[in-house]
Design an enzyme around this catalytic site. Structure first.
Site, PDB file in Angstrom:
ATOM      1  N   LYS A 236       0.909  -1.170   0.043  1.00 18.72           N
ATOM      2  CA  LYS A 236       0.027  -0.025  -0.105  1.00 18.72           C
ATOM      3  C   LYS A 236       1.143   1.224  -0.081  1.00 18.72           C
ATOM      4  O   LYS A 236       1.800   1.544   0.947  1.00 18.72           O
ATOM      5  CB  LYS A 236      -0.948   0.015   1.268  1.00 18.72           C
ATOM      6  CG  LYS A 236      -1.916   1.129   1.103  1.00 18.72           C
ATOM      7  CD  LYS A 236      -2.589   1.353   2.414  1.00 18.72           C
ATOM      8  CE  LYS A 236      -2.865   2.711   2.818  1.00 18.72           C
ATOM      9  NZ  LYS A 236      -3.445   3.023   4.056  1.00 18.72           N
TER      10      LYS A 236
ATOM     11  N   GLY B 138      -7.927   9.368   9.313  1.00 17.93           N
ATOM     12  CA  GLY B 138      -8.194   9.675  10.813  1.00 17.93           C
ATOM     13  C   GLY B 138      -8.981  10.546  11.121  1.00 17.93           C
ATOM     14  O   GLY B 138      -9.413  10.742  12.492  1.00 17.93           O
TER      15      GLY B 138
ATOM     16  N   ALA C 121      -9.151   5.400   4.162  1.00 17.72           N
ATOM     17  CA  ALA C 121      -9.162   6.531   4.975  1.00 17.72           C
ATOM     18  C   ALA C 121     -10.228   7.476   5.100  1.00 17.72           C
ATOM     19  O   ALA C 121     -11.126   7.617   4.146  1.00 17.72           O
ATOM     20  CB  ALA C 121      -7.997   7.410   4.510  1.00 17.72           C
ATOM     21  N   GLY C 122     -10.487   8.018   6.198  1.00 21.23           N
ATOM     22  CA  GLY C 122     -11.583   8.922   6.512  1.00 21.23           C
ATOM     23  C   GLY C 122     -12.963   8.488   6.897  1.00 21.23           C
ATOM     24  O   GLY C 122     -13.881   9.259   7.572  1.00 21.23           O
TER      25      GLY C 122
ATOM     26  N   ASN D 269      -8.726   2.006   9.889  1.00 25.28           N
ATOM     27  CA  ASN D 269      -8.076   1.926  11.048  1.00 25.28           C
ATOM     28  C   ASN D 269      -8.538   2.644  12.278  1.00 25.28           C
ATOM     29  O   ASN D 269      -9.019   1.765  13.447  1.00 25.28           O
ATOM     30  CB  ASN D 269      -6.437   2.123  10.881  1.00 25.28           C
ATOM     31  CG  ASN D 269      -5.427   1.669  11.918  1.00 25.28           C
ATOM     32  OD1 ASN D 269      -5.787   1.039  12.999  1.00 25.28           O
ATOM     33  ND2 ASN D 269      -4.370   1.804  11.376  1.00 25.28           N
ATOM     34  N   THR D 270      -8.185   3.927  12.065  1.00 27.28           N
ATOM     35  CA  THR D 270      -8.531   4.355  13.636  1.00 27.28           C
ATOM     36  C   THR D 270      -9.897   4.324  13.884  1.00 27.28           C
ATOM     37  O   THR D 270     -10.053   4.328  15.364  1.00 27.28           O
ATOM     38  CB  THR D 270      -8.230   6.024  13.185  1.00 27.28           C
ATOM     39  OG1 THR D 270      -7.145   6.156  12.541  1.00 27.28           O
ATOM     40  CG2 THR D 270      -8.181   6.894  14.587  1.00 27.28           C
TER      41      THR D 270
END
EC number: 2.8.1.10
Lengths: 257, 333
Positions: free
Chosen positions: A96, A157, A184-185, A206-207
Site C-alpha cells: 500500500k 483519521g 481513509a476517513g 484503522n482509527t
C-alpha cells in the site's frame, strides 16, 4: 468471495493494525471483523533495522494476508525504500503506497505517488496507491501499472465519512473494471455501508476501530456494515421518490393526490 | 528463606521490599553497574490509573489504585498527591470528551479553575479534566531512596554482577524485563526528554491531548520537566530520533511556549517490556517467580505485582489470584 488481484478473499474489509490498546485486542478485533487482509506500517519501526520484528511477528500470527504500507513516507525515495524492506520482511509483493504531501492533512502527494508507483510496478510490486478522488491522477496511476486504486473519502483519521459523494460516484463510474478500495476517513459503520452501496469493492480502516471504546465490538459492527452495503449494492436499491407509496395496497379508498 | 532478586528496576526493588518485610533474607543482583539505565529510570513516574484507562484495561485500575498509598507508606515524602490535569487546545476539544467518556475518577474544570490549579497555564486552555486522586513521583529520586531503605533493612545489593556468581538461594525472583528473554515479550520503545526552564512552574503532571501528538509533562525539582513519551513498536535502544524529538518539543511548546527557550538536559530512551495484552504477569516456574510485562505502568503496578510474587512464595497452600487471570472485561469471547 472477493477476487483481489487473483486472491480470493472472504471479506471486503481491510484493517489497519496501528493504535490498538494492545496486540491482544488487535487480534480479537481482526477475528471479530472477519477481515482477511491487514495492513502494517514499517516506517516508524525502521530506526533500529529489524527492532520491530516482534510486533511484525505478532501481525504474521494473525493468519490474514498482509498488505504492508509506507505510511509516514514523505518522499518517493523513502516510499520506495520502505516498500522494498516490506517485501523482504513480509514476503509479499503487495504494497500500500502512501506518499504524504501535507503534514497537517496527510493528503497524498499525487505527483510523488505516480512516480513511486511507476518505480515499484516496474520492480514487480502490486501497488495499492493511497490517492485522492481525482480522476486524472487515477488514470495516471493505472498507466503507471497499478491494478487497484485506494481513494480517500476524507483525511486519514478524521472520521468524517464520505465528504464528496459526487466524486466517489464519478470515480466508480469511470473505472468500472478496476478494484476500488475506499481508504481513509471512515468514522462509523454507516459510512462504510454508504460507500459499499455506491459499488466500491472494499474499504480499509484503522482509527475508527482501533480508537473506539470497544475495538472488538466496533470491528464486528464494521464487518456487518461492509457486508450489508455490498449486498445492498448487488440487490438493486430503490431510487428515492417524492410521493409516498404504501406498502399495503389501498383498494377501495378514494383519495388520490 | 534466602531469596535472590534479579534486576534492580522498579519490579526488582518492590519485590525485594515485599519479601524483606515478610522476613526473607534478600539479595538483589543487577547486571548494570549502578541503579538506572533501565526502563524505570526513563519512566514518567505518574501514578495515574484512572487516566491510563483511556487505553488500558480494567486490571490496570484495579491493581494501580492503591499504588500512591503504597509508595507514600514505603518512601514517605516521595509522592506528590496533586492529581493530573488534562487539557486540550480548543480545536481538539473533542479529545477531552473522548477521554472523559472512557475514564472515571475525573471532573471537568473550566478556565478559572485551570488558572487556580496551574497559574502558568492562564489564558491558554478553556476546558480541562482533573483527576484529583492521581499522584506522581520522581522515579530516579524514588529509586535512590528505595535503595537506601532496602539497604537499611539488610537487603544486599550486587551491581555489575552476573547473577550466577551468587548462589545458595532457596528461591529466585526474575525481574529483568526484556533481558529475561521471555519469547512472549516485545519491547515498546519510549523516548523522553528532560527540559529545564525557570519560566514555567507546574504543580502536577499535565497531559496535553492531541489526535496525533499527545504529550505529558511531569514536573521534577529544580525547574526540570520530564516530557514524554513516544510509544513505538520497536526494541531499539538507539538514540532519540529527530522526528520524535520534534514531536515532543512541538507538543511541549503547544502546552507552554516558554518550553521553546528551555534547555534540553537529557534525551533518553527506554524499552518497556510488554506481553501481547499489555498487562503484567507474575508466574511461578519451579523455584523461580517471574514478574514481567509492566509495559508503561512500572511504578503504578509494581507494588501490586511484588505483593503477588511475595504471596506466591510465602503462601504455598493458598491459591493466589494473579493479575492476568482476572476478567478481561473489554475482551469478548
Amino acid at each position: 468471495m472477493f477476487d483481489l488481484l487473483g486472491t480470493a478473499l472472504s471479506s471486503r474489509l481491510l484493517l489497519g493494525t496501528a493504535q490498538y490498546p494492545s496486540p491482544a485486542i488487535l487480534a480479537d478485533a481482526v477475528k471479530a471483523s472477519g477481515t482477511s487482509v491487514v495492513t502494517v506500517a514499517l516506517r516508524r519501526e525502521m530506526a533500529g533495522g529489524r527492532a520491530g520484528e516482534k510486533f511484525w511477528s505478532l501481525i504474521r500470527s494473525l493468519g490474514t494476508r498482509i498488505l504492508p504500507n509506507t505510511a509516514g513516507c514523505h518522499s518517493v525515495k523513502e516510499a520506495v525504500t520502505t516498500a522494498k524492506m516490506a517485501r523482504e520482511v513480509f514476503g509479499t509483493s503487495w504494497i500500500k503506497l502512501e506518499v504524504i504531501g501535507n503534514h497537517d492533512t496527510l493528503q497524498p502527494d499525487v505527483f510523488g505517488l505516480v512516480e513511486a508507483a511507476r518505480i515499484l510496478c516496474d520492480d514487480g510490486f502490486s501497488v495499492f496507491p493511497y490517492t485522492t478522488d481525482d480522476l486524472v491522477v487515477a488514470e495516471r496511476l493505472l498507466e503507471a501499472g497499478c491494478q487497484v486504486l485506494m481513494p480517500w473519502c476524507a483525511p486519514i483519521g478524521s472520521a468524517l465519512g464520505p465528504v464528496n459523494m459526487t466524486a466517489l460516484r464519478s470515480m466508480r463510474g469511470h473505472f468500472p473494471g478496476v478494484p476500488l478500495i475506499v481508504d481513509a476517513g471512515l468514522g462509523r459503520p454507516s459510512h462504510a455501508a454508504t460507500v459499499m452501496e455506491l459499488g466500491f469493492d472494499a474499504v480499509l480502516l484503522n482509527t475508527a476501530i482501533a480508537k473506539a471504546a470497544d475495538p472488538v465490538g466496533m470491528a464486528r459492527a464494521f464487518g456487518k456494515a461492509v457486508e450489508a452495503g455490498r449486498e445492498a449494492f448487488g440487490s438493486g436499491m430503490l431510487e428515492p421518490r417524492d410521493v409516498a407509496v404504501p406498502s399495503t395496497p389501498t383498494f377501495g379508498k378514494a383519495v388520490f393526490a | 528463606m534466602r531469596v535472590l532478586v534479579k534486576g534492580a528496576g522498579v519490579a526488582g526493588l518492590t519485590a525485594a521490599f515485599e519479601l524483606a518485610i515478610r522476613g526473607a533474607a534478600v539479595t538483589v543482583a543487577e547486571a548494570r553497574d549502578a541503579l538506572g539505565g533501565n526502563a524505570s529510570w526513563f519512566a514518567g513516574g505518574m501514578l495515574a490509573p484512572w487516566c491510563e484507562c483511556e487505553s488500558a484495561e480494567q486490571p490496570v485500575l484495579d491493581l494501580g489504585r492503591d499504588a500512591a498509598d503504597w509508595w507514600d507508606a514505603v518512601l514517605p515524602g516521595q509522592v506528590t498527591r496533586a492529581g493530573t490535569l488534562v487539557v486540550a487546545a480548543p480545536r481538539d476539544a473533542g479529545e477531552l470528551d473522548r477521554l472523559a467518556s472512557r475514564t472515571s475518577g475525573h471532573r471537568r474544570v473550566d478556565e478559572d479553575e485551570i488558572v487556580l490549579l496551574e497559574p502558568d497555564l492562564a489564558g491558554r486552555f478553556r476546558r480541562g479534566l482533573l483527576f484529583p486522586d492521581e499522584a506522581h513521583l520522581d522515579p530516579r529520586q524514588a529509586m535512590a531512596a528505595f535503595y537506601d531503605r532496602l539497604a537499611a533493612m539488610g537487603v544486599e545489593f550486587h551491581f555489575g554482577a552476573d547473577a550466577s556468581a551468587v548462589s545458595g538461594f532457596d528461591r529466585q525472583i526474575e525481574c529483568t524485563g526484556m533481558a529475561a528473554g521471555d519469547d512472549r515479550l516485545r519491547g515498546v520503545r519510549g523516548e523522553m526528554l528532560i527540559l529545564n526552564t525557570p519560566d514555567v512552574s507546574l504543580s502536577r503532571p499535565v497531559r496535553l491531548l492531541h489526535p496525533r501528538f499527545p504529550l505529558y509533562t511531569v514536573p521534577r525539582t529544580d525547574h526540570r520537566f520530564m516530557i514524554g513519551a513516544t510509544m513505538i513498536e520497536s526494541q531499539s535502544v538507539g538514540p532519540v530520533t529527530a522526528r520524535s524529538m520534534m514531536e515532543l518539543l512541538g507538543a511541549a511548546c503547544a502546552l507552554h511556549p516558554a518550553f521553546g527557550e528551555a534547555e534540553i538536559v537529557e534525551a533518553g530512551v527506554g524499552v518497556r517490556p510488554a506481553f501481547p495484552d499489555n498487562l503484567p504477569r507474575v508466574e511461578a516456574h519451579g523455584s523461580t517467580v517471574a514478574i514481567n510485562g509492566l509495559y508503561r505502568h512500572g511504578f503504578l503496578l509494581a507494588p501490586a505485582m511484588a505483593r503477588q510474587a511475595a504471596e506466591l512464595i510465602f503462601s504455598h497452600d493458598k491459591p493466589v489470584e494473579l493479575a492476568h487471570e482476572t476478567d478481561r472485561q473489554r475482551r469478548s469471547a
